[in-house]
Enzyme design. Structure first.
Site, PDB file in Angstrom:
ATOM      1  N   GLU A 125      99.325  18.289  62.305  1.00 43.18           N
ATOM      2  CA  GLU A 125     100.582  17.727  61.799  1.00 43.18           C
ATOM      3  C   GLU A 125     100.480  16.214  61.798  1.00 43.18           C
ATOM      4  OE1 GLU A 125     103.917  18.482  64.308  1.00 43.18           O
ATOM      5  OE2 GLU A 125     102.892  17.903  66.140  1.00 43.18           O
ATOM      6  N   LYS A 150      94.866  30.780  61.764  1.00 46.84           N
ATOM      7  CA  LYS A 150      93.725  31.067  62.643  1.00 46.84           C
ATOM      8  C   LYS A 150      93.952  30.310  63.952  1.00 46.84           C
ATOM      9  CE  LYS A 150      89.385  32.325  63.543  1.00 46.84           C
ATOM     10  NZ  LYS A 150      89.063  33.772  63.714  1.00 46.84           N
ATOM     11  N   PHE A 151      93.718  30.999  65.092  1.00 48.20           N
ATOM     12  CA  PHE A 151      93.824  30.313  66.377  1.00 48.20           C
ATOM     13  C   PHE A 151      92.444  29.802  66.778  1.00 48.20           C
ATOM     14  CE2 PHE A 151      93.683  30.522  71.114  1.00 48.20           C
ATOM     15  CZ  PHE A 151      94.484  29.413  71.332  1.00 48.20           C
ATOM     16  N   LYS A 155     101.164  15.877  76.299  1.00 51.66           N
ATOM     17  CA  LYS A 155     100.011  15.035  76.627  1.00 51.66           C
ATOM     18  C   LYS A 155     100.248  14.312  77.944  1.00 51.66           C
ATOM     19  CE  LYS A 155      99.441  14.212  71.681  1.00 51.66           C
ATOM     20  NZ  LYS A 155      99.830  13.284  70.590  1.00 51.66           N
ATOM     21  N   ARG A 182     105.809   8.197  63.290  1.00 50.43           N
ATOM     22  CA  ARG A 182     106.426   7.222  64.201  1.00 50.43           C
ATOM     23  C   ARG A 182     105.316   6.582  65.029  1.00 50.43           C
ATOM     24  NH1 ARG A 182     105.151  10.340  68.613  1.00 50.43           N
ATOM     25  NH2 ARG A 182     105.492  12.575  68.350  1.00 50.43           N
ATOM     26  N   LYS A 229     103.476  30.273  64.396  1.00 46.93           N
ATOM     27  CA  LYS A 229     104.192  29.023  64.658  1.00 46.93           C
ATOM     28  C   LYS A 229     105.473  28.942  63.855  1.00 46.93           C
ATOM     29  CE  LYS A 229     100.166  26.039  65.594  1.00 46.93           C
ATOM     30  NZ  LYS A 229      99.429  24.838  65.088  1.00 46.93           N
ATOM     31  N   HIS A 252      92.103  17.930  71.124  1.00 43.55           N
ATOM     32  CA  HIS A 252      93.156  17.320  70.314  1.00 43.55           C
ATOM     33  C   HIS A 252      92.688  15.905  69.969  1.00 43.55           C
ATOM     34  CE1 HIS A 252      97.514  16.259  69.420  1.00 43.55           C
ATOM     35  NE2 HIS A 252      96.906  15.083  69.440  1.00 43.55           N
ATOM     36  N   ARG A 277      99.937   8.856  81.765  1.00 45.93           N
ATOM     37  CA  ARG A 277     101.407   8.872  81.741  1.00 45.93           C
ATOM     38  C   ARG A 277     101.873   9.228  83.145  1.00 45.93           C
ATOM     39  NH1 ARG A 277     103.517  11.914  76.288  1.00 45.93           N
ATOM     40  NH2 ARG A 277     101.893  11.163  74.855  1.00 45.93           N
TER      41      ARG A 277
END
Lengths: 153, 445, 445, 153
Positions: B288, B201-202, B237, B292, B158, B208, B338
Site C-alpha cells: 500500500e 497470495k500470502f 512497527k 503522509r 484483507k 517489510h 519507538r
C-alpha cells in the site's frame, strides 16, 4: 504515641500530598515536615514556564481550569463551546445582545460565535445578570474560553 | 513562503513540524485538547488554541474546530502530521475549499491510495508487481474458494477499506476458508463499516521494505531510498532502519524506481511511502501507499541529509523540488526505536506521570520526543513517548550506538519499552540482519 | 583492541570518551575526586574509582593516583581528554614507562609543540608560514626595540611558555614598548615560572582558523578540514563552526596541506590541531599546535562523519588510519555553542544546583553534556556545562537551527550563557560571517 | 523511647521522604532533621541508579560520606589516603600488622597501600583497638575508602 503509631502516621502522611503535619495535645506534640516530594514538584513547575513564556500559554491553560466555572466572588462564567470569532451583535447595525447589567433568561442568546462562516448563537443556561463582558467584539475565542462573567439569579 | 502554519496534531510529530517551521522562519499555531494544555507542542508554538475536549473525536479529529482555529489565527496552511486527519481526503478538500493549503498530497491521491483496490489497480498500471490475487471485492465463499485454489494456499483475506491488521485472516487450507472468510467480513464491517474483502497470495516470512518518495507540484518525483520495518508486533512497527540490510544495489534501484513510477502514474506530490513485501527470493510486492509523512521518516533524514518536513512545506507552497535524484547520496546507516509507555514484556499501555527524564546524547544520537520531567502521559492518545534515532557509518556501529544510548536513557515513573529494545539490540538474528515481519512472534516477546 | 581504558578526566569529555568506548566494546574506568562521586562520568563508566580531593591538583592532576588507579583496575590505556594532563609530556612518558598506552601523541610531539619556539622552528622547517618576529627569547628592551622596528608596529609580546592570553601584550609604538615589555615578562614569570618572552608581528582583526589532523603510528597523516573559532572572549573560544565561511577552496587546500606537512615533519600521530591566524588579505600564519582532542572536535565530526575519539583509540592501539584523504567528504555546516554556567553578560562563573534540565532535540541537534536535573555544578572545575552542536545543509540553516535549539534548552537554577548565544545567533555580522577574534570586544559583550 | 525505638524511628523517617520530624511529651522531646545534601542524593539517586546500576557506584559514593568518620556504634574508621592495593603484611611470609582485637598505638603501622610499586605504610592517628578489618588482603582500595573499623582508646 508509640513507635507503631508513628509508623502508621508517617505512612498516612507520605501516601498523601501533605507537606507538613502538626499535632498537639496535653500529653504530646508532633510535627512532621516533608521535603523531597514537594521540592521535586516545584522543580518541574519552573521548567515548564521556563520552556516557553508565551502569551499563548496563559489562555491555552484556561480551558483546563474552566470546568470549575465558579469564580471566587460568587460569579460564574459563560464559556465558548467552540473555537471561533466572538460577536456581540447579530449584525454590524444591530444592538449588542447584552450589556453589562443586562438580565438574561435561561435560553436567551447572549452572543454569537462564528466558525466556518456559521454563526452559532450562544445561550445562557440559566437566568443571570451580566457582570462583565470578557472579550471584545469580533475577537477570536478558543474552546472553553470564558466570554461573560455572570451572577446567577 | 507561508507566514503562518497551523499544526493539526500533537506529541512528537507536532513538535517536529514546529521545529521545521521555526527554522524556516514560519510562525506556528498549535491546536490542543483541554487535556493537552501543558503539552510541549502547546508551549513551544508561537500561538496555541484549545479546540475541544480530550477525546480525539472532539479535538484532533474535529475538522470544524481545526479549520475554525486556522481562520481565527489567520494561518495559511495546515500540516496534519501522521494519524488523526493526515489521510482523510475530505479534510484535505475542506482545507482547500476554505482557502487553506493542506500540507500533503491532493485529496485525489489520498482517495485513490486509501482504497486498496483502486490503489492496486493504479500501481499495476505503472508496472509495479503486486501479490497475485483479486483486486476487487470477493462477494461469496464459492468465489473465494475458486480464487484461493487458483493462486494457491496459503492466502490472506484483507478488508478493502482496512489497515493495521484489522479484518486480516491467513488461510492455509480450503477447509478453513469458509469460517475465516466470514470472520474477516464481520471484522471488516465492525472496523470500517464496510464488509468488502479481497484475497491475495500470502507471502511467508517477508521483510517489510518501504520506499520514501518526494514529489512536487510540477511533476518531479524522486525517492530517498528505502527503509526496512520488519520488526513489528501485531502489524505495529517498533524498530525501523535504513538502508535495508539485505538489498543488493541492483534490487534497490529496481525497487525504488518502481516506487517513483507508481507515484508519477498518479501525479503524486508531497512526501509519501510505498510499502512492499520482500520475500526470501528477493521478489517484492506492492502492499500500500501511505500518503503522509511517517513516524519513521527520521531514519531516512539521517542517511540522506534531507529534511523531509521542510520539503513537504516547500512543496505545498508550490516550490519545485530542490533535489534531483542524483543529488541524493546515502551516507551510513540509521536505526529508530519507538519508545512506548508500555510494559516492556506484555506491551500493555502504561500512562502516568514521568518522574525523572534524561535523554541520551553525543555523536549520532537524535531524540524526537514531546515528554519532559513531571509530564503526565495521557491515556487518550498514542502510547509512543519518544523516538530514539541513531546514525553511524555502518549498521554494526549503529546497533552498538543504539545499545549505549538506550542504556543512558532515563524515563522514570512509568514503564517503557526501553528494556525491550535493549533485548533486540543484543539479539543475534537482529544483529545479523536476519529478520522478517514474523521475527517478534517467533521470539515470543 | 584494548579491553579496558581509564579516562583521566571529568565532565562532558569523560562522558564522550566513555560513549566511544562502549560503542567499541571496551570496558571503562572513570576516575573522580571526592566532589565528583555523583558526576555522570562516575555513574556511567563500568568502574569508577576515587583518586583524591576536590582540587584538581589532588585528583585529576595527580599522576601518581591516576596511574595507580589504572594499575589496580587493570586498565591497558589512559585517555587524558583535554585540559588536566592531556598536554603533559611527563604524564605521557610515565604512562608508557608503566606499560600503559597513552591515548594521544608521543611525549616528544607534546614537548616540541608545548614549547612555542621549538614549535615555530619545526613548522617553519616544514614550510609553514609564521608571523614575522623572533623565534627565540628576547632578553632586553633594546633588543625588543630593534626587532619591533624591524618587523614594524603593532607587535605582540608573548610568553615562550605561555598560552591562554597570559603574558600577552600588544604594542603599538616604541614609546609604549618598555613598560609593556616589563609587564609581559612579569606576567610570564607569575603564570609560568618562566619570564622568557618573544616578539612577533601583531595581525589585526584576524580570524582564528584551525585544521584538524589525524595521524597514525605508520606515518599516515590526513586532515579533516578546518574550523573557524573567531568568536572568542579573552582568548577563550565560545562558538566554533566548520567549515570556515570565508575560505576559498584553493585557500582551504593550501592551508590544510600546510597543516598535514607540519604534522608529518614531526612524525605526529593521534588527533591534533594546527591553529592559524587568517588575516584580511587571506594570509595565514601558524600560531600553535594543540596536541590533544579539542573541545570543539564535534563540529568536525558532524561535517565529516568521522568519530575522532574512536580514531584516537584505534590509532593508539596501533591500527593504521581507516581513511585516506580522498575518503574525507565535507557535508553541510556545523556550529557549536559552549554553554557555560556563567552570567550571560558579565561572564562571572555561577556554580550551583541545576533545578530543571531539558535539552533540545530533533533533526541535526547534538548535545554533549554531563549535567542532569538536580546535579550540583561544582566551583572547583571548568564552568562549561554543555556543548550544543547543530548540523545542517548550509550555514544559514545551521544558524536558524541553533537559534531554535537554544530557545528549547532549559537549564534551571543557575545562570548560563544560553542567552548570550541567542544574541549572537541574531547578530547581523555573525549571520553574514563577518567576524574576527576582536568581534566580541567590539560588541561590548 | 529506648535506643531500639529510636533506631526504628530513624529508619521509618529515612525510608520516607520526610525532611523534618519533631515529637515532644512530658518526659522527652525528639527532633530529627535530614540534611539537604542527603535529600539531594536521594532525589538524584533513583535517576542515576536507573542510569547505571553499577557495582562501582556504591564504593564511588563512599568517600563523599567518609569525611564524617564517626559510625553510629561509637566506632571510627581508618581510611586509605591514596589509591592502591591494600596489604595486611609487610611480606607474604610475615605476620599481618594487625588482627581484629589488636590494640595499636598512635603512629603504629596497621597496613600497607601499594601505589606504583611504592609501599606506603598506613599508620593509626591515635591509640585504638581494631574492631573490624574491612578489606581483604591484596585488594584494590580507592582514595578515602575505609580500611579498618576501630574503637578509640
Amino acid at each position: 504515641m508509640d513507635i507503631k503509631d508513628i509508623k502508621a502516621l508517617v505512612k498516612i502522611i507520605t501516601d498523601s500530598d501533605i507537606s507538613e503535619f502538626e499535632m498537639e495535645n496535653e500529653i504530646e506534640r508532633i510535627h512532621i515536615r516533608r521535603g523531597a516530594e514537594k521540592e521535586y514538584v516545584q522543580v518541574s513547575a519552573p521548567t515548564l514556564t521556563a520552556a516557553a513564556p508565551l502569551p499563548a500559554a496563559a489562555p491555552a491553560a484556561a480551558p483546563a481550569t474552566a470546568p470549575a466555572e465558579a469564580v471566587d466572588d460568587g460569579c460564574e462564567t459563560i464559556t465558548s463551546p467552540i473555537v471561533g470569532t466572538f460577536y456581540r451583535k447579530s449584525s454590524p447595525e444591530a444592538d449588542p445582545y447584552v450589556e453589562v447589567g443586562s438580565t438574561v433568561e435561561a435560553g436567551q442568546t447572549v452572543c454569537l460565535v462564528e466558525a466556518m462562516k456559521l454563526f452559532n448563537e450562544i445561550e445562557a443556561d440559566y437566568k443571570c445578570k451580566i457582570v462583565e463582558i470578557l472579550k471584545d467584539d469580533a475577537s477570536p475565542v478558543e474552546y472553553g474560553e470564558p466570554l461573560f462573567k455572570v451572577k446567577r439569579l | 513562503m507561508f507566514h503562518k502554519i497551523l499544526i493539526a496534531n500533537r506529541g512528537e510529530i507536532a513538535l517536529r513540524i514546529i521545529r521545521a517551521c521555526k527554522e524556516l522562519g514560519i510562525r506556528t499555531v498549535a491546536v490542543h485538547s483541554t487535556a493537552d494544555a501543558d503539552a510541549l507542542h502547546t508551549k513551544i508554538a508561537d500561538e496555541s488554541i484549545c479546540i475541544g475536549k480530550a477525546p480525539s473525536a472532539e479535538s484532533y479529529l474535529n475538522m470544524k474546530a481545526i479549520i475554525s482555529a486556522a481562520e481565527v489565527t489567520d494561518a495559511q496552511a495546515i500540516h496534519p502530521g501522521y494519524g488523526f486527519l493526515a489521510e482523510n481526503a475530505e479534510f484535505a478538500e475542506v482545507c482547500e475549499n476554505c482557502g487553506l493549503t493542506f500540507i500533503g498530497p491532493s485529496a485525489e491521491s489520498i482517495r485513490i491510495m486509501g482504497d486498496k483496490i483502486a490503489g492496486r489497480q493504479s500501481v499495476t498500471k505503472a508496472g509495479v508487481p503486486i501479490l497475485p490475487g483479486t483486486k476487487d471485492n470477493v462477494p461469496s465463499v464459492e468465489e473465494a474458494q475458486r480464487i484461493a485454489a487458483e493462486i494457491g494456499f496459503p492466502v490472506i483475506i484483507k478488508a478493502t477499506a482496512g489497515g493495521g491488521g484489522k479484518g486480516m485472516k491467513v488461510v492455509h487450507s480450503p477447509v478453513a476458508l469458509p469460517n475465516l472468510f466470514a470472520t474477516a467480513r464481520a471484522e471488516a464491517r465492525a472496523s470500517f463499516g464496510n464488509a468488502d474483502v479481497y484475497i491475495e497470495k500470502f507471502c511467508e516470512q517477508p521483510r517489510h521494505v518501504e520506499v520514501q518518495i518526494l514529489g512536487d507540484k510540477h511533476g518531479n518525483v524522486i525517492h530517498l531510498g528505502e527503509r526496512d520495518c520488519s520488526i513489528q508486533r501485531r502489524h505495529q512497527k517498533l524498530i525501523e532502519e535504513a538502508p535495508c540490510p539485505v538489498l543488493s544495489p541492483a534490487l534497490r534501484k529496481q525497487l525504488c524506481e518502481c516506487a517513483v513510477n507508481a507515484a508519477k502514474a498518479i501525479g503524486y506530490y508531497s512526501a509519501g511511502t510505498m510499502e512492499f513485501l520482500l520475500d526470501k527470493n528477493n521478489n517484492f510486492y506492492f502492499m500500500e501507499m501511505n500518503t503522509r509523512v511517517q513516524v519513521e521518516h527520521p531514519v531516512t533524514e539521517m542517511i540522506t541529509g534531507v529534511d523531509i518536513i521542510k520539503e513537504q512545506i516547500r512543496i505545498a507552497y508550490g516550490e519545485p523540488l530542490r533535489y534531483q535524484q542524483k543529488d541524493i547520496k546515502i551516507r551510513g546507516h540509521a536505526i529508530e526505536c519507538r519508545i512506548n509507555a508500555e510494559d516492556p514484556v506484555k506491551f500493555t499501555p502504561c500512562p502516568g506521570k514521568v518522574d525523572g527524564y534524561h535523554p541520551p546524547g553525543g555523536l549520532g544520537v537524535r531524540i524526537d520526543s514531546a515528554i519532559y520531567d513531571q509530564y503526565t502521559i495521557l491515556p487518550y492518545y498514542d502510547s509512543m513517548v519518544a523516538k530514539l534515532i541513531v546514525h553511524a557509518d555502518t549498521r554494526e556501529e549503529a546497533i552498538k550506538r543504539m545499545a549505549r544510548a538506550l542504556d543512558e536513557f532515563i524515563i522514570g515513573g512509568v514503564k517503557t519499552t526501553i528494556e525491550f529494545h535493549q533485548r533486540i539490540m543484543a539479539n543475534k538474528d537482529f544483529i545479523e540482519g536476519d529478520v522478517d515481519t514474523g521475527f517478534l512472534e517467533r521470539l515470543k516477546i
